[in-house]
Design a protein around this motif. Sequence first.
Motif, short mmCIF file in Angstrom:
data_model
loop_
_atom_site.label_atom_id
_atom_site.label_comp_id
_atom_site.label_asym_id
_atom_site.label_seq_id
_atom_site.Cartn_x
_atom_site.Cartn_y
_atom_site.Cartn_z
N ASP A 126 0.85 -1.19 0.00
CA ASP A 126 0.00 0.00 0.00
C ASP A 126 0.89 1.24 0.00
O ASP A 126 2.07 1.18 0.36
CB ASP A 126 -0.89 -0.03 1.24
N SER A 127 0.35 2.37 -0.43
CA SER A 127 1.13 3.61 -0.47
C SER A 127 0.19 4.81 -0.33
O SER A 127 -1.04 4.67 -0.44
CB SER A 127 1.91 3.72 -1.77
N VAL A 128 0.76 5.97 -0.09
CA VAL A 128 -0.03 7.20 -0.04
C VAL A 128 -0.72 7.43 -1.37
O VAL A 128 -1.88 7.88 -1.42
CB VAL A 128 0.88 8.40 0.31
N PHE A 129 -0.04 7.09 -2.47
CA PHE A 129 -0.64 7.26 -3.80
C PHE A 129 -1.89 6.38 -3.93
O PHE A 129 -2.91 6.80 -4.48
CB PHE A 129 0.35 6.87 -4.89
N ASN A 130 -1.80 5.15 -3.44
CA ASN A 130 -2.92 4.22 -3.55
C ASN A 130 -4.10 4.71 -2.72
O ASN A 130 -5.26 4.53 -3.11
CB ASN A 130 -2.48 2.84 -3.09
N GLU A 131 -3.83 5.32 -1.57
CA GLU A 131 -4.90 5.79 -0.69
C GLU A 131 -5.50 7.13 -1.14
O GLU A 131 -6.55 7.54 -0.64
CB GLU A 131 -4.38 5.92 0.74
N SER A 132 -4.83 7.81 -2.06
CA SER A 132 -5.32 9.11 -2.51
C SER A 132 -6.56 8.96 -3.40
O SER A 132 -6.86 7.87 -3.90
CB SER A 132 -4.21 9.84 -3.29
N ALA A 151 -1.31 -0.12 -7.14
CA ALA A 151 -2.52 0.62 -6.74
C ALA A 151 -3.78 -0.14 -7.11
O ALA A 151 -3.83 -0.87 -8.09
CB ALA A 151 -2.52 1.99 -7.42
N THR A 152 -4.81 0.05 -6.27
CA THR A 152 -6.12 -0.55 -6.56
C THR A 152 -6.95 0.46 -7.34
O THR A 152 -6.96 1.65 -7.04
CB THR A 152 -6.83 -0.91 -5.25
#
Length: 865
Positions: A126-132, A151-152
């Motif tokens: 997971d990453s900040v990009f994925n959660e954005s 990323a999802t």
Amino acid sequence: MGIPVFILAGLLVHCVFLVSIFDIYFSSPLVHGMTPQQTPLPPPAKRLVLFVADGLRADSLYELDSSGTPRAPFLRGILENNGSWGISHTRVPTESRPGHVALIAGFYEDVSAVAKGWKENPVEFDSVFNESKYTWSWGSPDILPMFAKGATGDHVYTFCYAAESEDFGAEDAAKLDIWVFDHVKSFFNSSRSNQTLFSALNEDKVVLFLHLLGIDTNGHAHRPNSREYQENIKQVDEGVKEIASLIDNFYGNDGKTAFILTSDHGMTDWGSHGAGHPSETLTPLIVWGAGVNYPQKVTTQLFEDNFLKEWKLENLKRLDVNQADIAPLMASLIGVPFPLNSVGTLPLEYLNTSALFKAESMFTNAIQILEQFKVKMSQKKETTLSILFTPFKPLSASEQINILKKIRLYIEQQKYDEAVSLCKTLINLALEGLSYYHTYDRLFLGLSIAVSFVGWTTYVILVIIKAHTDLTKTVSANKKKSTVLFYGFVSAGMIIAFFLLIQACPWTYYIYCLLPVPVWYAVVKEISVIQDLATNVLSLHIGQFIGFLLVCILGIEILVFSFFYRSALTVGLLVFAGWPVITQLWIQAKMFSVALSTYVVGSTHDSLKIKQGLPVMNQIISWMTLVFSPVLLLLSPTFLFERLFSILLSLMSTYLLLSTGYEALFPLALFGLMFVWINMEQEALQHYGLSLKPKLAVFNFTCTMDITQFRQLHLDDVRRSFFFVFFIVTAFFGTGNIASINSFDPASVYCFLTVFSPFMMGGLLLLKVAIPFVLVSCAFEAVQVTTQLSSKSLFLIVLVISDIMALHFFFLVKDYGSWLDIGTSISHYLLVMSLTIFMMVMNGLAQLLTTQRLGLPRRNKHHSM
């Protein structure tokens, strides 16, 4: 055991030893199945802009130039008037992929990721990009795709330039950063006529990522103290200023944009990175905009380094962080869930928010890390028998509940400082617990490998004694006892396998835990040899035996010591120089290929210096030299001196093309040392009274020797094998150390290519490392055949020496302390284990290079009678 079976068994056993440390010490720390956690309060920023200046050192950005003016005036103004600043401390290996993973995902990637060149995702994360809500990124094709791949959904977009643009030998690499800045400007301009894109850009939780590779590329090509590197910093500063102004204007200066500038790693003065020097691990961090603290004036600051005075920043508070702490900072600023596998701690001093928001954010951070702990504990509990499971006592289930209740009570009572303090305590306990369960199986796995190590080394010693000495007599084993022994070990193996099965252990555990069974069965089968050996040892002079044992231990310890202190090799070489036999050898030969290689190196250096790139003709000559040098040496006669000298000239041509300085002379010095060794060992044959002592001047590698001429082993043969291992270590460390091998300096391959290609460049550098090995292996081949010993007997002794060293380094592997220590301990073990396998290959290669000859077609001559 036949020779082919023995070799195959040896390769398999050493492969297990080699990969075992990754299961025991360095398996992936990631777990899955956690619940996402985010702060329940509105965030201070709607969007985040992340600038990563690849390869930017902290001192290069913060220091003033020779005239006393800032090298990056815009960013200097930000940290003095608008934002907060500090140093981000990175971990080894200081490479681009693990650095970006730590920045954006919040965890430190496991070492095994290097096997994929730091490009592909060895595990999903997971990453900040994925959660954005949306992320747009611009920059290198080596970095951006891995965050989009993990990323999802379809909300992380990448814009990359061509891989061919990353050319270390081309014109100023600042064009890579200019490409990024220009495309970001075009992107925002185009959004004004694209309603879908315009609406997306105005959403909350938006991230813009600008990856700036020019500084790193210029640092590799010209060094960090060069004009190109420093000018590139100025261009980045100007570009960041333009983009920040563009974004503020685009959003009508709404004050909802947070900006972060940092770097993935630094760079050494000689233009490399990968190891743990402070110039590589200290990177800048400047944060400003929505939700970020303004500069804090201080009178005194306590830091071990003297940077503040050098940078004229002693009156502005420096806020240092670990690189993984930046991910929770970004998540907190825009209000997205913290990355699931993040181990970073939110640096509250960067935030300009209410005390409630800080306390709630830190509480979220603590729960997010606690979630990982609970999943890790659950996984380990499921795969361990309940009667054997030992939980992490400082963070039991009841203790977790008590701490969480206390934190929530503190927040409700507005005791925010106490809540934050307790959150940090919980984070530290959870991280300790994660480490505890991550290393839960280490003891019994380590003991299994150690027992296998000792068993294998014992078996090899018994093989040597039984087949190549007169110390024992072969005794046929009692069939009844052999059968009982066999079924006893089979039963032990079945019990171990059943124990692993009921705990649902990974399949690799079966290999590590069952390996001691066949190894020690092979040892116990030779009980008669052990009994004969014990009888003979007792009949020897005990003082002589102890003296020989001490010399062996001292020699091996010198080899181990040399991995930490290169001066130990000097001691060994001085001892070797004290050997009284010295023979001068004068051999004349044309050195055309060496001279041509020298010209190509000089010509390439001059061309790159004036920024004209790699000349095509030089590149062609370099690749032709690399390809045809091994062929040309096979055309030379197979007489000992002539063939060895041909090997030197052929390999030295390639070595020259891969050299950047004084190390080009190393093969020549090593070659002279090998000739002296061969002469000295051949002269020592007179002690055995051998009637057949071939003269080296006329010795031919292709002469077939009667196997009956091979003699049994003597104590001197232990010395010969030790010298081989010693010279192999000298060949490896002669011009560098572990850190220099880990560090990647592309200047060594500029004669072959300048466009960034990690696997091609890495392959060429490995070839350079291997050339001294080949010289030593060929010399050892000469020693074997001239001293009338079978290669198997000497090589078995070499195997024992290297295995004892490997076992030594197995216990020195670390996963704690400084990351330089950890990286070095891994490198030491992998190096020795690889040498053990590598020397088997080198032995075969040496036989090929010394004995084979390519015959040129000749015209038949007819003679009249």
